[in-house]
Enzyme design. Structure first.
Site, PDB file in Angstrom:
ATOM      1  N   CYS A  93      24.284  63.411  18.031  1.00  0.00           N
ATOM      2  CA  CYS A  93      23.660  64.303  17.117  1.00  0.00           C
ATOM      3  C   CYS A  93      24.187  64.106  15.744  1.00  0.00           C
ATOM      4  CB  CYS A  93      23.722  65.892  17.355  1.00  0.00           C
ATOM      5  SG  CYS A  93      22.482  66.884  16.154  1.00  0.00           S
ATOM      6  N   CYS A 146      26.256  71.445  26.912  1.00  0.00           N
ATOM      7  CA  CYS A 146      25.967  70.155  26.923  1.00  0.00           C
ATOM      8  C   CYS A 146      26.634  69.310  25.681  1.00  0.00           C
ATOM      9  CB  CYS A 146      24.376  69.801  26.647  1.00  0.00           C
ATOM     10  SG  CYS A 146      23.545  69.941  28.178  1.00  0.00           S
TER      11      CYS A 146
HETATM   12 FE1  SF4 Z   1      23.473  68.750  16.782  1.00  0.00          FE
HETATM   13 FE2  SF4 Z   1      24.975  70.401  17.949  1.00  0.00          FE
HETATM   14 FE3  SF4 Z   1      24.099  71.258  15.734  1.00  0.00          FE
HETATM   15 FE4  SF4 Z   1      22.503  71.322  17.810  1.00  0.00          FE
HETATM   16  S1  SF4 Z   1      24.506  72.375  17.585  1.00  0.00           S
HETATM   17  S2  SF4 Z   1      22.061  70.233  15.603  1.00  0.00           S
HETATM   18  S3  SF4 Z   1      23.240  69.383  19.040  1.00  0.00           S
HETATM   19  S4  SF4 Z   1      25.499  69.119  16.090  1.00  0.00           S
END
Ligand code: SF4
Ligand code: SAH
Length: 402
Positions: free
Chosen positions: A148, A376
């Site tokens: 991400c 996750c």
């Molecule tokens: Fe990305 Fe993790 Fe933020 Fe969700 S919580 S937007 S997966 S960095």
């Protein structure tokens, strides 16, 4: 050959992976083969309801069509790299995609309890009538991206950086595998999975088309037939994509809030620097009235001494008062070198009571699968170095925060 907006297949194979085609695209696919549109419903049922991946077994298709399909198409699922089962029944899998990347999905069975979601507005899921004992729901948490780019500071996936978007086929493959291959016994109904949440790796709204296609398949009657209240897309606040999502597919929305003020949210969720709370809440207010249950779920990860004080609760009350909101308090799931610790249960309880006293529905989430790192992104591991994180923030036009 079919042309779609996105490449549906990411592997080396040139065959189209039918797993990722929603009904409208499957109809288009059959039209291009000179076949009638009703073939789409037949094939959806074979794949998603019966778990069949070999065209030869699709007995209501002509032999010639089955042979044609075998030449141009396939139904391909990732391999399981790691399977872990927690003492509490939570399961987690690391899946290996064609490209060699790994993503995670988590299965969370839940025992019977009164589910306010289902009785709050008089709505009772007809399938619940069958639930007498044992599990009332089983939620699958799916990934939508490899890594991400949004770099939330408390998130293990965010620390790994962005690798690539998953295809619709790869997203749906997670539900397919749980329903037909990986979960043995589950709900009293003949189904294994009752709910899907896009809360695995990645930001679903930054992989928009694939997520829309996948959600359509999850909700399609000829496929998994999940109701719109049982498919939830979670976003850290990609404001322009929120309204677009609602135009395309009728799903429940969870917004990862985690902080009640811009100054704190700028740090925890760097995307807030681009779309601050005022814009985010306006987008939520537009979404909520037409959302499946007419509210938005706000996720709030409980970080000790960071966002869990009485003052933070009061600020959150001010932010959410009068809004169609439900708050989920998530105990922080620690990972090595995160720099954060989980708020104590006493703290979480106190925070919850404060919100409840102000009339805001608040659900403290139990920690699940603690013994297998079931949040996750945590198993894929490989904490990336700070330099890469800085570069990423620059590309997003954001300042590094720490
Ligand atoms: Fe990305 Fe993790 Fe933020 Fe969700 S919580 S937007 S997966 S960095
Ligand atoms: N990118 C989307 C969806 C994936 S993250 C989003 O951010 O909403 C799914 C949820 O897990 C989010 O609410 C996220 O903030 C939360 N989360 C991430 N890391 C966590 C951790 N270490 N402990 C607890 N929750 C975490």
């Amino acid at each position: 050959m079919i042309t779609t907006e996105e490449p549906v297949n990411t592997g080396s194979s040139s065959k189209i992976n039918l797993l990722g085609l929603p009904k409208r695209k499957l109809e288009q696919f059959f039209a291009e083969l000179g076949e009638k549109p009703f073939r789409a419903a037949q094939v959806l049922k074979w794949i998603h309801q019966r778990g069949v991946v070999d065209f030869a077994e699709m007995s209501d298709l002509s032999k010639a069509l089955r042979e044609k399909l075998a030449q141009v198409a396939e139904i391909r699922i990732p391999e399981v790299e790691i399977e872990q089962k927690s003492r509490d029944g939570t399961m987690k899998w690391v899946l290996r995609l064609d490209s060699g990347n790994s993503v995670e999905m988590v299965y969370i069975p839940e025992a019977e309890r009164i589910n306010l979601d289902d009785v709050g507005d008089g709505y009772v899921d007809p399938r619940r009538a069958k639930y007498t004992d044992g599990l009332s729901r089983a939620t699958l948490c799916v990934s939508s991206q490899v890594g991400c780019a949004l770099a939330c500071t408390f998130c293990s996936t965010g620390r790994q950086g962005f690798n690539r978007n998953m295809s619709a086929a790869e997203i749906v493959a997670q539900l397919f595998m749980a329903e037909h291959r990986l979960v043995e016994k589950s709900l009293p109904s003949d189904r294994k999975i009752s709910n899907v949440v896009f809360m695995g790796m990645g930001e679903p709204l930054l992989n928009f088309e694939a997520v829309v296609d996948a959600a359509e398949i999850m909700m399609e009657d000829n496929a998994y037939g999940l109701s719109k209240r049982r498919v939830t897309v979670s976003t850290s606040g990609v404001v322009p994509a929120m309204a677009r999502l609602q135009e395309r597919v009728d799903v429940s929305l969870a917004v990862s809030l985690h902080a009640p003020t811009d100054s704190l949210r700028d740090v925890l969720v760097p995307l807030n620097q681009k779309y601050p709370l005022k814009e985010l809440m306006a987008a939520c207010d537009t979404y909520a009235p037409n959302a499946p249950a007419a509210f938005i779920t706000y996720e709030y990860v409980m970080l000790a001494d960071v966002n869990d004080s009485d003052q933070h609760a009061d600020d959150l009350i001010r932010l959410l008062r009068g809004r169609a909101a439900k708050v989920n308090l998530i105990p922080f799931n620690p990972f090595p070198e995160s720099g954060y610790t989980r708020s104590s249960n006493v703290r979480i309880d106190r925070f919850m009571r404060r919100l409840e006293a102000a009339g805001i529905t608040t659900v403290p989430r139990r920690t699940r699968g603690d013994d297998i790192d079931a949040a996750c992104g945590q198993l894929v591991g490989e904490v990336e170095d700070r330099a890469r994180r800085g570069e990423r923030l620059e590309r997003m036009n954001l300042r590094p925060t720490a």
